[in-house]
Enzyme design. Structure first.
Site, PDB file in Angstrom:
ATOM      1  N   ASP A  72       7.497  -2.846  -9.379  1.00  0.00           N
ATOM      2  CA  ASP A  72       6.626  -4.812  -9.872  1.00  0.00           C
ATOM      3  C   ASP A  72       4.938  -4.160  -9.863  1.00  0.00           C
ATOM      4  OD1 ASP A  72       5.887  -2.954  -7.049  1.00  0.00           O
ATOM      5  OD2 ASP A  72       4.761  -5.279  -6.014  1.00  0.00           O
ATOM      6  N   GLU A 130       6.070  -3.372  -3.852  1.00  0.00           N
ATOM      7  CA  GLU A 130       5.481  -2.511  -3.364  1.00  0.00           C
ATOM      8  C   GLU A 130       3.703  -3.077  -3.082  1.00  0.00           C
ATOM      9  OE1 GLU A 130       2.885   1.425  -3.460  1.00  0.00           O
ATOM     10  OE2 GLU A 130       2.683  -0.754  -5.071  1.00  0.00           O
ATOM     11  N   GLU A 159       4.022   7.604  -8.985  1.00  0.00           N
ATOM     12  CA  GLU A 159       3.110   7.076  -8.772  1.00  0.00           C
ATOM     13  C   GLU A 159       1.660   7.669  -8.967  1.00  0.00           C
ATOM     14  OE1 GLU A 159       2.008   4.492  -7.183  1.00  0.00           O
ATOM     15  OE2 GLU A 159       3.336   3.782  -5.797  1.00  0.00           O
TER      16      GLU A 159
END
Length: 358
Positions: A72, A130, A159
């Site tokens: 997302d 998230e 990330e």
């Protein structure tokens, strides 16, 4: 339905994934496209829970690594579809999600499809929600229904880390601090008590607050305590009877969530404080043997992760975890979000080399 081709290069795959809009809560189209490509792969056992997809190898290796990424993004602001830009002679892919974190997810998808016999067993996780409240996070749901899927000796979260390795993460706590007053006509302000004025000492304490830098297992984390939103007022001619200041405390992983809450209450002693959300941080996890091998393989110097990431979930389950992905974290959520071609390719090469080393 949108389709993905996992055989194309990781830059082009990033572009394709970013161009399938998937703001938090609206990930179904992208999740469907991922599942359609991953489910038929014979070397992977695939499990889907809503818009979260887990794919596992079952080679009987002595060690298992979990590699995860969310699908997302924060809301779009005119930055989809993606486009190519050149900065100082270097090529970048510009657009929502290029940094946070669809470039990392693209690298993972490509490797998941291609690495039929890695040197360790791998659990790949691609999950939804998230960027919003923890209760909605796909990993929160999965931890309730299939905690066994989190088992591993080491975890990597894709990330953005500028292509470097960021160990652990800070914890985060959100609280609302309230002041109360008495409503009155603003022409007769002396008849009331102004709740917004009463909030002035809260802002003063936060403005004067000096964050600490704390060393944890060799990495130095910087804390921060800040007002992030303020609300109050009834009408343009009414003395307000309520003011709310929302604050965010980013704290080093050496503090527990309870210790962080105690610290916030101490700083704001005398005021009404309601903690509305919080998540503990994660220690670096770099002392694990697999972590040391990983650092050596990708040639990275470890750094601290100042923001909160889902490495904390793995740490809480006893799995040491790090952040490793393309993209400058300072551009995450930025309207000029962009990632260099070279960094996407370097992260792919680093992960591939480590996962296939003999």
């Amino acid at each position: 339905m949108a389709r993905l081709d996992l055989s194309i290069g990781s830059v082009d795959l990033t572009r394709a994934i970013c161009d399938i809009a998937s703001v938090s809560g609206e990930e179904a189209e992208l999740a469907d496209a991922i599942y359609a490509e991953i489910a038929p792969l014979a070397h992977l056992d695939v499990h889907r829970d809503g818009n979260t997809i887990v794919a596992r190898t079952g080679l009987g290796r002595s060690q298992r690594v979990v590699i995860a990424g969310h699908i997302d993004t924060v809301p779009i602001n005119g930055n989809v579809p993606t486009r190519d830009v050149t900065v100082d002679g270097e090529r970048y892919l510009w657009g929502r999600g290029t940094v946070d974190m669809k470039s990392g997810t693209a690298v993972q998808l490509k490797l998941a499809a291609e690495l039929v016999a890695p040197r360790v067993d791998i659990t790949w996780m691609w999950y939804d929600n998230e960027e919003v409240d923890s209760d909605l996070n796909g990993l929160t749901r999965l931890a309730r229904t299939r905690p066994d899927l989190f088992a591993g000796d080491f975890a990597i979260l894709g990330e953005p880390s500028d292509g470097q390795v960021e160990g652990g993460c800070n914890g985060t706590l959100r609280a609302v601090v309230r002041t109360h007053g008495v409503r009155a006509h603003s022409a007769r302000a002396w008849m009331g008590e102004n709740a917004i004025h009463r909030a002035a000492p809260i802002l003063s304490r936060l403005a004067e607050y000096r964050p600490r830098e704390i060393a944890v297992d060799g990495l130095v984390y910087r804390e921060g305590l800040n007002a992030v939103r303020i609300s109050g007022g009834v009408a343009g001619n009414v003395i307000p009877d309520l003011c709310e200041v929302e604050i965010n405390f980013r704290f080093a992983p050496s503090r527990s969530l309870a210790e962080a809450e105690e610290h916030v209450r101490r700083v704001l002693e005398g005021f009404e404080v309601e903690v509305v959300d919080g998540a503990a941080g994660a220690r670096p996890g770099l002392d694990a043997p697999l972590a040391q091998e990983f650092l050596a393989a990708v040639g990275a110097e470890p750094r601290p992760k100042y923001g909160w990431t889902d490495v904390a979930r793995f740490a809480a389950m006893g799995v040491p975890a790090v952040n490793y992905g393309p993209g400058n974290p300072s551009l995450a959520h930025h309207d000029e979000e962009q990632v260099s071609y070279a960094q996407i390719e370097a992260v792919e090469q680093g992960l591939r080399a480590w996962l296939t080393a003999s």
